[in-house]
Enzyme design. Structure first.
Site, PDB file in Angstrom:
ATOM      1  N   ASP A  96      30.183  53.530  50.334  1.00 60.06           N
ATOM      2  CA  ASP A  96      30.693  52.454  50.048  1.00 60.06           C
ATOM      3  C   ASP A  96      32.118  52.265  50.834  1.00 60.06           C
ATOM      4  O   ASP A  96      32.775  53.368  50.680  1.00 60.06           O
ATOM      5  CB  ASP A  96      31.103  52.513  48.466  1.00 60.06           C
ATOM      6  CG  ASP A  96      31.098  50.992  47.937  1.00 60.06           C
ATOM      7  OD1 ASP A  96      31.598  50.074  48.590  1.00 60.06           O
ATOM      8  OD2 ASP A  96      30.390  50.642  46.924  1.00 60.06           O
ATOM      9  N   ASP A 201      32.395  46.530  50.751  1.00 55.52           N
ATOM     10  CA  ASP A 201      33.012  46.145  49.630  1.00 55.52           C
ATOM     11  C   ASP A 201      33.667  44.762  49.954  1.00 55.52           C
ATOM     12  O   ASP A 201      34.343  44.643  50.949  1.00 55.52           O
ATOM     13  CB  ASP A 201      34.006  47.017  48.944  1.00 55.52           C
ATOM     14  CG  ASP A 201      34.514  46.403  47.592  1.00 55.52           C
ATOM     15  OD1 ASP A 201      33.526  46.325  46.883  1.00 55.52           O
ATOM     16  OD2 ASP A 201      35.368  46.122  47.568  1.00 55.52           O
ATOM     17  N   GLU A 265      29.013  42.858  51.021  1.00 52.31           N
ATOM     18  CA  GLU A 265      28.964  42.111  49.859  1.00 52.31           C
ATOM     19  C   GLU A 265      30.014  41.043  50.015  1.00 52.31           C
ATOM     20  O   GLU A 265      31.129  41.225  50.336  1.00 52.31           O
ATOM     21  CB  GLU A 265      29.641  42.897  48.759  1.00 52.31           C
ATOM     22  CG  GLU A 265      29.639  42.453  47.380  1.00 52.31           C
ATOM     23  CD  GLU A 265      30.873  42.817  46.662  1.00 52.31           C
ATOM     24  OE1 GLU A 265      30.433  42.812  45.491  1.00 52.31           O
ATOM     25  OE2 GLU A 265      31.595  43.215  47.073  1.00 52.31           O
ATOM     26  N   HIS A 327      26.657  46.998  39.711  1.00 52.03           N
ATOM     27  CA  HIS A 327      27.682  47.402  38.813  1.00 52.03           C
ATOM     28  C   HIS A 327      28.536  46.301  38.404  1.00 52.03           C
ATOM     29  O   HIS A 327      29.643  46.768  37.469  1.00 52.03           O
ATOM     30  CB  HIS A 327      28.259  48.774  39.346  1.00 52.03           C
ATOM     31  CG  HIS A 327      29.148  48.237  40.444  1.00 52.03           C
ATOM     32  ND1 HIS A 327      28.344  47.749  41.865  1.00 52.03           N
ATOM     33  CD2 HIS A 327      30.564  48.297  40.854  1.00 52.03           C
ATOM     34  CE1 HIS A 327      29.416  47.364  42.600  1.00 52.03           C
ATOM     35  NE2 HIS A 327      30.668  47.772  42.218  1.00 52.03           N
ATOM     36  N   ASP A 328      28.666  45.217  38.885  1.00 54.95           N
ATOM     37  CA  ASP A 328      29.646  44.191  38.212  1.00 54.95           C
ATOM     38  C   ASP A 328      29.007  43.001  37.516  1.00 54.95           C
ATOM     39  O   ASP A 328      29.815  42.425  36.989  1.00 54.95           O
ATOM     40  CB  ASP A 328      30.112  43.299  39.646  1.00 54.95           C
ATOM     41  CG  ASP A 328      30.953  44.258  40.649  1.00 54.95           C
ATOM     42  OD1 ASP A 328      31.461  45.123  39.924  1.00 54.95           O
ATOM     43  OD2 ASP A 328      30.930  43.825  41.884  1.00 54.95           O
TER      44      ASP A 328
HETATM   45  O1  TEU Z   1      33.680  43.175  43.958  1.00 57.17           O
HETATM   46  C1  TEU Z   1      33.852  41.832  44.729  1.00 57.17           C
HETATM   47  C2  TEU Z   1      33.514  40.903  43.725  1.00 57.17           C
HETATM   48  O2  TEU Z   1      33.206  39.639  44.160  1.00 57.17           O
HETATM   49  C3  TEU Z   1      33.713  40.964  42.050  1.00 57.17           C
HETATM   50  O3  TEU Z   1      35.082  41.269  42.003  1.00 57.17           O
HETATM   51  C4  TEU Z   1      33.153  40.377  41.039  1.00 57.17           C
HETATM   52  O4  TEU Z   1      33.795  38.851  41.314  1.00 57.17           O
HETATM   53  C5  TEU Z   1      33.798  40.819  40.102  1.00 57.17           C
HETATM   54  O5  TEU Z   1      33.247  42.187  39.764  1.00 57.17           O
HETATM   55  C6  TEU Z   1      33.582  39.886  38.497  1.00 57.17           C
HETATM   56  O6  TEU Z   1      32.368  40.330  38.138  1.00 57.17           O
HETATM   57  C7  TEU Z   1      33.584  44.379  44.644  1.00 57.17           C
HETATM   58  C8  TEU Z   1      33.203  45.547  43.915  1.00 57.17           C
HETATM   59  O7  TEU Z   1      31.761  45.519  43.630  1.00 57.17           O
HETATM   60  C9  TEU Z   1      33.817  45.596  42.588  1.00 57.17           C
HETATM   61  O8  TEU Z   1      33.125  46.637  41.639  1.00 57.17           O
HETATM   62  C10 TEU Z   1      35.204  45.975  42.824  1.00 57.17           C
HETATM   63  O9  TEU Z   1      35.998  46.083  41.639  1.00 57.17           O
HETATM   64  C11 TEU Z   1      35.735  44.949  43.691  1.00 57.17           C
HETATM   65  O10 TEU Z   1      35.075  44.727  44.856  1.00 57.17           O
HETATM   66  C12 TEU Z   1      37.424  45.558  44.189  1.00 57.17           C
HETATM   67  O11 TEU Z   1      36.959  46.238  45.066  1.00 57.17           O
END
Ligand code: TEU
Ligand code: CA
Length: 548
Positions: A96, A201, A265, A327-328
């Protein structure tokens, strides 16, 4: 065909996959010990969420050193071993890469904040306040994704710095060529160690309008959203055109390493859509996550709409992706099944697997998806993620989707001998690898079978996607086939997303088609079909169409 088109890629959240030393936190040695599960599943690549040294405010997405491993996860030797053992099993490894920001503990930021004349000052974004004393305000209204102003006050140097996420994650200034080249060196460090590519990311954040204009407010219902971030239109704080230049430069580097891949992403509501980051299909990212399916409501019409849109959006030499969980977000077994019975939940999870693995493009699996893991039911005191805490309990947040992998039915699910960093989910006994491993009717077996089928079928890999019943309100029926001149296999997928039996009438379903898979383990495969077929509630069928 390049490996990243042929293979399924599996996301590992290192905190939660396997602990090897009893400290309750997953680690690299743990992942290495579980590679045979991944091999048996048939996946061809893993993407590791960040494993770099980090204060872990954002669980690794706040990187404080780029060319090292966080001691919680192990050492560089453990990493090399994981890489070697993965490669030995035909599994590629993606890291990542967090380009938009670093940790506020990163040496770059520590140096930048020493004084306004620091050599690294311009590696981050700084702005003078508007007004003085108690009237002091940030230069504009930008909001952090995780809530509150995107500007944090640095008392020592009396300026604000920009952070699109947590205040512990200052944004890097991508207009500064030194930042670009520093990050290119980071990429080379890992490529030279033989990693197979990167997941990038939040890439659509790296370009912003540095005149600092305020964002307009959102209209309609969005004006009243709970998250301040969603109450604005993100016209100026991300998605600026120079992002594409930076990605083209990174692609040039990656292209010097054969068989490597960049997968990005980008938020779903990025202008032009995330597919904009394919560039012309050859010059930016090889793959971009499609989160439309992940955000879609359960139902034939909503799925069809997002599938069609994505089919149209990806530029022609580009290659789509398909994603149901990460994971989000809330896991799809939970997300698709709010308010329905457990039985229905299982049926939907099986159908989702069949769709994910028969649509066109590279599927991404999130750890535990292959056994039907659900969101953990956590209490406030269990929570670890600041964003999840902030909006609890109004938004499901992210911790529930990050609970430990369920390997067996012991109290800590085989994840750890200690106290896990997040509680193991109280899922039923059958939601674990050991229970499903040798059961021919389990979800895990279905995933293995479908992954194998996808890897070995030219039509499922490379065939066109054709919607056969675009008007059907409750069933999704499509064909995957190579151009007519090629006499190989073709497949018809018929999925009934409704809770009632449905007749599907379709001339193409002739008696010579064979039902190859049903997502319903009890349903007969040899049911009659001649221009029509009866689908059980929430059942999907995969027909093999013989060559003409
Ligand atoms: O996520 C970017 C993103 O768009 C997410 O922030 C999403 O909107 C948020 O998790 C609400 O659900 C990436 C990674 O996948 C995330 O885990 C990180 O926290 C973020 O970037 C910052 O690096
Ligand atoms: Ca550990």
């Amino acid at each position: 065909m390049t490996w990243w088109r042929r293979e399924v890629i599996y996301q590992i959240y290192p905190w939660s996959f396997q602990d090897s030393n009893g400290d309750g936190i997953g680690d690299l040695a743990g992942i290495t010990a579980r590679l045979d599960h991944l091999r048996a599943l048939g996946i061809g690549g893993i993407w590791l969420s960040p494993i770099y040294p980090s204060p872990m405010h954002d669980f690794g997405y706040d990187v404080s050193e780029h060319c090292a491993i966080d001691p919680r996860f192990g050492t560089l030797e453990d990493f090399d071993r994981l890489l070697q053992e993965s490669h030995r099993r035909g599994i590629r490894v993606l890291m990542d890469l967090v380009l938009n920001h670093t940790s506020d503990q990163h040496p770059w930021f520590l140096e930048a904040r020493v004084s306004r004349d620091s050599a690294k000052r311009d590696w981050y974004y700084w702005a003078d306040p508007v007004g003085r004393g108690w009237r002091r305000r940030p230069p504009n209204n930008w909001q952090a994704v995780f809530g509150g102003s995107a500007w944090a006050w640095d008392a020592a140097t009396e300026q604000y710095y920009l952070h699109s996420f947590l205040k512990e994650q200052p944004d890097l200034n991508w207009r500064n060529p030194e930042v670009q080249s520093a990050m290119e060196q980071v990429a080379r460090f890992w490529l030279d160690r033989e990693v197979d590519g990167f997941r990038l990311d939040a890439i659509n954040w790296i370009g912003k309008d540095v005149q600092w204009p305020s964002n307009p407010s959102a209209a309609g219902r969005d004006r009243f959203r709970m998250r301040s971030y969603l109450r604005q239109l993100h016209q100026h704080d991300r998605d600026q055109p120079e992002t594409h230049e930076a990605l083209r430069a990174l692609r040039k580097i990656i292209d010097q390493y054969p068989e490597t891949v960049l997968v990005g992403e980008a938020s779903a509501d990025t202008p032009g859509g995330p597919a904009a980051f394919y560039g012309d299909g050859t010059d930016e990212l090889h793959l971009v996550f499609n989160f439309r399916l992940l955000k879609a409501r359960w139902g034939a019409e909503s799925f069809r709409q997002v599938i069609d849109e994505w089919e149209r959006a990806v530029p022609s030499p580009g290659w789509p992706t398909q994603v149901l969980s990460n994971h989000d977000q809330s896991r799809h077994a939970t997300r698709h099944s709010r308010g329905v019975s457990e039985r229905q939940r299982d049926r939907r999870a099986r159908m989702a697997a069949l769709l994910l693995l028969t649509l066109r493009g590279t599927p991404f699996l999130y750890y535990g998806e292959e056994i039907g893991m659900c969101d953990g039911r956590l209490r406030y005191r269990d929570l670890r993620d600041p964003y999840t805490k902030r909006y609890w309990p109004f938004s499901p947040g992210r911790d529930p989707a990050r609970t430990p992998m369920q390997w067996d039915a012991t109290p800590q699910a085989g994840f750890t001998t200690g106290r896990p960093w997040l509680p193991v989910s109280a899922d039923p006994d059958r939601i674990n690898v050991a229970a499903q491993c040798d059961d021919p009717d389990s979800l895990l077996t279905l995933y293995r079978r479908l992954i194998h089928l996808r890897r070995t079928s030219p039509a499922l890999l490379d065939g066109e996607y054709e919607d056969l019943l675009p008007e059907h309100p409750t069933c999704l029926v499509y064909r995957r086939a190579l151009p007519a001149a090629v006499p190989v296999d073709a497949w018809i997928i018929a999925a009934n997303l409704s809770p009632r039996p449905q007749f599907v009438e379709l001339k193409l379903i002739t008696p010579t088609c064979r039902v190859h898979v049903s997502t319903d383990p009890l349903a007969p495969l040899d049911r009659p079909h001649d221009g029509a077929v009866l689908l059980q509630p929430e059942e999907a069928l995969l027909f093999r169409v013989p060559p003409e």
